[in-house]
Design a protein around this motif. Sequence first.
Motif, PDB file in Angstrom:
ATOM      1  N   LEU A 142      -7.220 -11.185  21.608  1.00  0.00           N
ATOM      2  CA  LEU A 142      -6.781  -9.853  22.031  1.00  0.00           C
ATOM      3  C   LEU A 142      -5.795  -9.704  20.766  1.00  0.00           C
ATOM      4  O   LEU A 142      -5.675  -8.592  20.434  1.00  0.00           O
ATOM      5  CB  LEU A 142      -5.744  -9.833  23.080  1.00  0.00           C
ATOM      6  N   MET A 143      -4.955 -10.373  20.201  1.00  0.00           N
ATOM      7  CA  MET A 143      -4.303 -10.213  19.072  1.00  0.00           C
ATOM      8  C   MET A 143      -5.127  -9.952  17.836  1.00  0.00           C
ATOM      9  O   MET A 143      -4.763  -8.875  17.156  1.00  0.00           O
ATOM     10  CB  MET A 143      -3.249 -11.451  18.526  1.00  0.00           C
ATOM     11  N   LEU A 177      -7.129  -5.752  14.043  1.00  0.00           N
ATOM     12  CA  LEU A 177      -8.134  -4.881  13.363  1.00  0.00           C
ATOM     13  C   LEU A 177      -7.925  -3.375  13.643  1.00  0.00           C
ATOM     14  O   LEU A 177      -8.182  -2.625  12.952  1.00  0.00           O
ATOM     15  CB  LEU A 177      -9.403  -5.616  13.989  1.00  0.00           C
ATOM     16  N   ALA A 178      -7.550  -3.184  15.037  1.00  0.00           N
ATOM     17  CA  ALA A 178      -7.524  -1.728  15.358  1.00  0.00           C
ATOM     18  C   ALA A 178      -6.141  -1.106  14.387  1.00  0.00           C
ATOM     19  O   ALA A 178      -6.436   0.077  14.151  1.00  0.00           O
ATOM     20  CB  ALA A 178      -7.085  -1.526  16.695  1.00  0.00           C
ATOM     21  N   LEU A 179      -4.921  -1.773  14.310  1.00  0.00           N
ATOM     22  CA  LEU A 179      -4.092  -1.398  13.487  1.00  0.00           C
ATOM     23  C   LEU A 179      -4.437  -1.074  11.989  1.00  0.00           C
ATOM     24  O   LEU A 179      -3.917  -0.137  11.377  1.00  0.00           O
ATOM     25  CB  LEU A 179      -2.728  -2.202  13.639  1.00  0.00           C
ATOM     26  N   ILE A 180      -5.216  -1.966  11.367  1.00  0.00           N
ATOM     27  CA  ILE A 180      -5.601  -1.915  10.055  1.00  0.00           C
ATOM     28  C   ILE A 180      -6.651  -0.727  10.007  1.00  0.00           C
ATOM     29  O   ILE A 180      -6.614   0.208   9.000  1.00  0.00           O
ATOM     30  CB  ILE A 180      -6.384  -3.143   9.707  1.00  0.00           C
ATOM     31  N   GLY A 198      -6.808   1.199  22.231  1.00  0.00           N
ATOM     32  CA  GLY A 198      -5.933   0.568  23.382  1.00  0.00           C
ATOM     33  C   GLY A 198      -6.805   0.277  24.677  1.00  0.00           C
ATOM     34  O   GLY A 198      -6.710  -0.879  25.346  1.00  0.00           O
ATOM     35  N   LEU A 199      -7.663   1.104  24.906  1.00  0.00           N
ATOM     36  CA  LEU A 199      -8.384   0.911  26.110  1.00  0.00           C
ATOM     37  C   LEU A 199      -9.437  -0.112  25.803  1.00  0.00           C
ATOM     38  O   LEU A 199      -9.845  -0.998  27.071  1.00  0.00           O
ATOM     39  CB  LEU A 199      -9.393   2.333  26.609  1.00  0.00           C
ATOM     40  N   MET A 200      -9.990  -0.322  25.064  1.00  0.00           N
ATOM     41  CA  MET A 200     -10.945  -1.365  24.714  1.00  0.00           C
ATOM     42  C   MET A 200     -10.032  -2.769  24.549  1.00  0.00           C
ATOM     43  O   MET A 200     -10.838  -3.805  25.186  1.00  0.00           O
ATOM     44  CB  MET A 200     -11.606  -1.229  23.188  1.00  0.00           C
ATOM     45  N   ILE A 201      -9.015  -3.015  24.137  1.00  0.00           N
ATOM     46  CA  ILE A 201      -8.205  -4.050  24.164  1.00  0.00           C
ATOM     47  C   ILE A 201      -7.970  -4.452  25.517  1.00  0.00           C
ATOM     48  O   ILE A 201      -8.077  -5.648  25.842  1.00  0.00           O
ATOM     49  CB  ILE A 201      -7.189  -3.927  23.237  1.00  0.00           C
ATOM     50  N   ALA A 202      -7.498  -3.399  26.356  1.00  0.00           N
ATOM     51  CA  ALA A 202      -7.221  -3.393  27.803  1.00  0.00           C
ATOM     52  C   ALA A 202      -8.422  -3.949  28.625  1.00  0.00           C
ATOM     53  O   ALA A 202      -8.533  -5.001  29.442  1.00  0.00           O
ATOM     54  CB  ALA A 202      -6.852  -2.466  28.421  1.00  0.00           C
ATOM     55  N   LEU A 203      -9.603  -3.468  28.115  1.00  0.00           N
ATOM     56  CA  LEU A 203     -10.971  -3.800  28.904  1.00  0.00           C
ATOM     57  C   LEU A 203     -11.284  -5.074  28.510  1.00  0.00           C
ATOM     58  O   LEU A 203     -11.810  -6.255  29.333  1.00  0.00           O
ATOM     59  CB  LEU A 203     -12.094  -2.890  28.475  1.00  0.00           C
ATOM     60  N   GLN A 204     -11.159  -5.635  27.258  1.00  0.00           N
ATOM     61  CA  GLN A 204     -11.338  -6.877  26.489  1.00  0.00           C
ATOM     62  C   GLN A 204     -10.305  -8.069  27.314  1.00  0.00           C
ATOM     63  O   GLN A 204     -10.948  -9.176  27.648  1.00  0.00           O
ATOM     64  CB  GLN A 204     -10.912  -7.014  25.155  1.00  0.00           C
ATOM     65  N   ALA A 205      -8.960  -7.755  27.581  1.00  0.00           N
ATOM     66  CA  ALA A 205      -8.325  -8.517  28.151  1.00  0.00           C
ATOM     67  C   ALA A 205      -8.491  -8.882  29.768  1.00  0.00           C
ATOM     68  O   ALA A 205      -8.520 -10.173  30.205  1.00  0.00           O
ATOM     69  CB  ALA A 205      -6.739  -7.968  28.300  1.00  0.00           C
TER      70      ALA A 205
END
Length: 190
Positions: A75-76, A81-84, A51-58
Motif C-alpha cells: 500500500l505504501m 507511486l500515486a504521489l509521484i 485513493g479509491l484504488m489504494i483503498a480497493l487494494q487494501a
Amino acid sequence: MQTYTEHEFEAVPGLPEALPAGEHILWQGSPDWKRLALNAFHVRRLALYFGLMIALQAIMIWDASHSLRANLGPLMLSALLALISLGLLAVTAWLSASTTMYTLTNKRVVMRIGIVLCITLNLPLRQIRGAAVLADNNGQGDIALALAGKERIGWLHLWPHARPWHLKDPQPMLRGVRDVQVVAAKLLAA
C-alpha cells in the motif's frame, strides 16, 4: 559567460515581433498553474481515483495472518507511486503556465504556448466567430475562442490550451485567466 532564454529576444514580451502601427496591447496574462493543474491535468480527479484504488487494494490484499508491516508495504508503494504521478502532473502544469503568455490587442489574440517547442498563434479578431466564458466563484476562468473559416488548428498543437471535447472543431482556450470577466469584456469590446 552570459546565458539567454529564448524569450529575451522578443520585441515585446509574449509577441514575436513589434506591433505594427495602429495596434496596441489591451491585456496580457498567463494561466494560473493551480487552475491548470485542476482543470486541464485533472489532478484532483486523479488523486481521488488513486485513493479509491489504494483503498480497493487494501481490501483485496489485507490478510489478518500477516503482520501490519507486511500488509502496509504494497500500500505504501502504491501511495508513493500515486504521489509521484500527481507531483509530475503538477510540475507539468506549472511549466505549462510559466511558459505561456496570452496577449489581446485591438486586432488579434496572440497565444505563445509550449514548454519544449514554443509556438505563437496569431488569431485575428475577424476570424473569431464567438467566445465562451467559464468563470469560477473567485473570478478566475477560461475563455474558449470559436474560429470562423475552414482552417483549423490541430487539437494536439493546442493542448492544454484547447477547449475540452471539441476534437473535430478545436477551439483555442485562454485557461486559468485571472479576472476573466474583465478580460472577456475587453475581448468583446475589441
